[in-house]
Design an enzyme around this catalytic site. Structure first.
Site, PDB file in Angstrom:
ATOM      1  N   CYS A  52     -13.719   9.360  -1.461  1.00 37.91           N
ATOM      2  CA  CYS A  52     -12.314   9.228  -1.054  1.00 37.91           C
ATOM      3  C   CYS A  52     -11.394   9.315  -2.266  1.00 37.91           C
ATOM      4  CB  CYS A  52     -12.111   7.898  -0.342  1.00 37.91           C
ATOM      5  SG  CYS A  52     -10.406   7.603   0.133  1.00 37.91           S
ATOM      6  N   CYS A  75      -7.568  13.023   5.867  1.00 39.55           N
ATOM      7  CA  CYS A  75      -8.281  11.778   5.544  1.00 39.55           C
ATOM      8  C   CYS A  75      -8.885  11.855   4.162  1.00 39.55           C
ATOM      9  CB  CYS A  75      -9.469  11.564   6.478  1.00 39.55           C
ATOM     10  SG  CYS A  75      -9.051  11.120   8.117  1.00 39.55           S
ATOM     11  N   CYS A 109      -6.306   1.428  -3.859  1.00 37.80           N
ATOM     12  CA  CYS A 109      -7.305   0.753  -3.036  1.00 37.80           C
ATOM     13  C   CYS A 109      -8.288   0.052  -3.954  1.00 37.80           C
ATOM     14  CB  CYS A 109      -8.050   1.783  -2.172  1.00 37.80           C
ATOM     15  SG  CYS A 109      -9.119   1.033  -0.913  1.00 37.80           S
ATOM     16  N   CYS A 116      -0.070   8.066  10.441  1.00 33.77           N
ATOM     17  CA  CYS A 116      -1.165   7.506   9.640  1.00 33.77           C
ATOM     18  C   CYS A 116      -0.504   6.810   8.458  1.00 33.77           C
ATOM     19  CB  CYS A 116      -2.088   8.632   9.184  1.00 33.77           C
ATOM     20  SG  CYS A 116      -3.378   8.092   8.047  1.00 33.77           S
ATOM     21  N   GLU A 141       1.605   7.210   0.412  1.00 29.66           N
ATOM     22  CA  GLU A 141       1.763   8.361   1.290  1.00 29.66           C
ATOM     23  C   GLU A 141       1.525   7.958   2.741  1.00 29.66           C
ATOM     24  OE1 GLU A 141       0.621  11.819  -1.928  1.00 29.66           O
ATOM     25  OE2 GLU A 141      -0.999  11.029  -0.714  1.00 29.66           O
ATOM     26  N   CYS A 159     -15.110   3.806  -2.527  1.00 19.78           N
ATOM     27  CA  CYS A 159     -15.859   4.827  -1.789  1.00 19.78           C
ATOM     28  C   CYS A 159     -15.830   6.122  -2.593  1.00 19.78           C
ATOM     29  CB  CYS A 159     -15.236   5.047  -0.411  1.00 19.78           C
ATOM     30  SG  CYS A 159     -15.055   3.522   0.524  1.00 19.78           S
TER      31      CYS A 159
END
Ligand code: SAH
Length: 346
Positions: A121, A339, A114, A107, A94, A118
């Site tokens: 997230c 975010c 990933c 962005c 995305e 975290c």
């Protein structure tokens, strides 16, 4: 896709020139094709109208152009646009267009999924599947530039590497993409308008400093106390704050560029005076500013945005210590484009 055909955009300009020489053509043809591939973003060899039909056919027989495809595009009530981008192998990442009255920011993602974990997230819920290639990063930027021209009548002005993935874990490809983005043969954008955001991989921060990169660096700090940071960003165990600090000092010494710390304040996690004092201390190591980002809840509710009072306390104490602090409101929440919300819900 024909497996024998090579991805033409994996070639450098030199390699493309050599290819044409070997074909008995002129090196200059390589320049022409290169321009079509990058600054003109051609989607097919057929589009290359100043290249002869035979040459186009020859390219078609040897190469593919692996362009991304914007699969779905969602527009938020605040103007934010989120693209779900399909890659040549079917995977999806995305990217987000964030408009303000004066600028358009892209962005972009650097990895599919990933490898960091975290806990706040959404992207961390997806395993890292692969790194994006330079052209896949570049294409996300081109897609957003086109959308910016279409919807806002202006070109893209800024780029942040704050989409999916950890850019410093795909360093070489990110650097190659930025080279294309900033080169006059690509988009010709100024590196000053680019921010690479990292969770903080010390070795790679030092490498970037050695490479004398010209873009800006942001670090997702979220806590300046090891124990707390490790509890929400487990890789901090491997790369503790002391190592991060040392890498940032090295970065500043080499580049003289101040750092931006991204910081979310959560209820019961990092909203005490002790947390604020630790941040103030950390901010004294290297010239910096702090962006306090609003927390965007991801489904399970384990994390909650701290009270306004706690955020005001942060601001007051930071300012008293002459540290520049901004509070960033999130954009595009209604379409999961903010975010930490990028996780391919579709
Ligand atoms: N891996 C890189 C870039 C991707 S994250 C990095 O860590 O910096 C981009 C920013 O969004 C980071 O500052 C990250 O901490 C923040 N973020 C992640 N999840 C979030 C959430 N749920 N709400 C608000 N910000 C979040």
């Amino acid at each position: 896709m024909d497996v024998k055909k090579k991805d033409i955009r994996a070639l450098t300009k030199e390699q493309l020139r050599d290819f044409f020489i070997k074909e008995g053509d002129e090196a200059f043809r390589g320049n022409q094709v290169y321009e079509w591939l990058w600054s003109k973003s051609a989607y097919s060899f057929e589009d290359m109208t100043n290249i002869s039909k035979e040459t186009r056919q020859m390219l078609e027989d040897n190469f593919v152009i692996n362009h991304i495809k914007v699969d779905t595009m969602q527009r938020s009530s605040d103007g934010t646009v989120k693209n779900a981008v399909r890659l040549h192998d079917g995977l999806i990442v995305e990217s987000v267009l964030i408009p303000t009255p004066t600028r358009t920011t892209a962005c972009v993602s650097s990895q599919v999924g990933c490898s960091l974990d975290c806990s706040f997230c959404a992207t961390s819920r997806l395993k890292r599947m692969r790194n994006l290639n330079p052209d896949e990063i570049y294409d996300q930027v081109v897609a957003i530039d086109n959308e910016s021209r279409l919807y806002f009548n202006r070109p893209l002005s800024n780029i942040v590497f704050m989409g999916m993935g950890e850019p410093l874990m795909n360093y070489n490809n990110v650097i190659k993409a930025i080279d294309k983005i900033t080169s006059p043969e690509g988009l010709g954008m100024s590196p000053k308008r680019i921010v690479v955001s990292t969770s903080g991989v010390p070795k790679m921060i030092k490498k970037m400093a050695d490479d004398e990169v010209k873009f800006n660096l942001a670090v997702s700090l979220h806590s300046a106390i090891d124990e707390v940071r490790t509890s929400i960003m487990p890789f901090n165990e491997t790369f503790p704050l002391k190592d991060l600090q040392e890498a940032l000092e090295y970065w500043y010494e080499k580049t003289k560029k101040a750092i931006t710390y991204e910081y979310i304040v959560w209820k019961g996690i990092n909203d005490s005076l002790k947390d604020i004092e630790a941040l103030v201390k950390f901010c004294k190591y290297v010239p910096c500013k702090v962006n306090i980002i609003e927390y965007n809840p991801i489904d399970d509710g384990a994390f909650q945005q701290a009270s306004n009072q706690a955020i005001e306390d942060y601001i007051r104490v930071l300012e008293r210590n002459n540290i520049v602090v901004n509070v960033r409101r999130s954009r595009g929440k209604d379409i999961d484009a903010a975010c930490g919300q990028l996780a391919n819900k579709s």
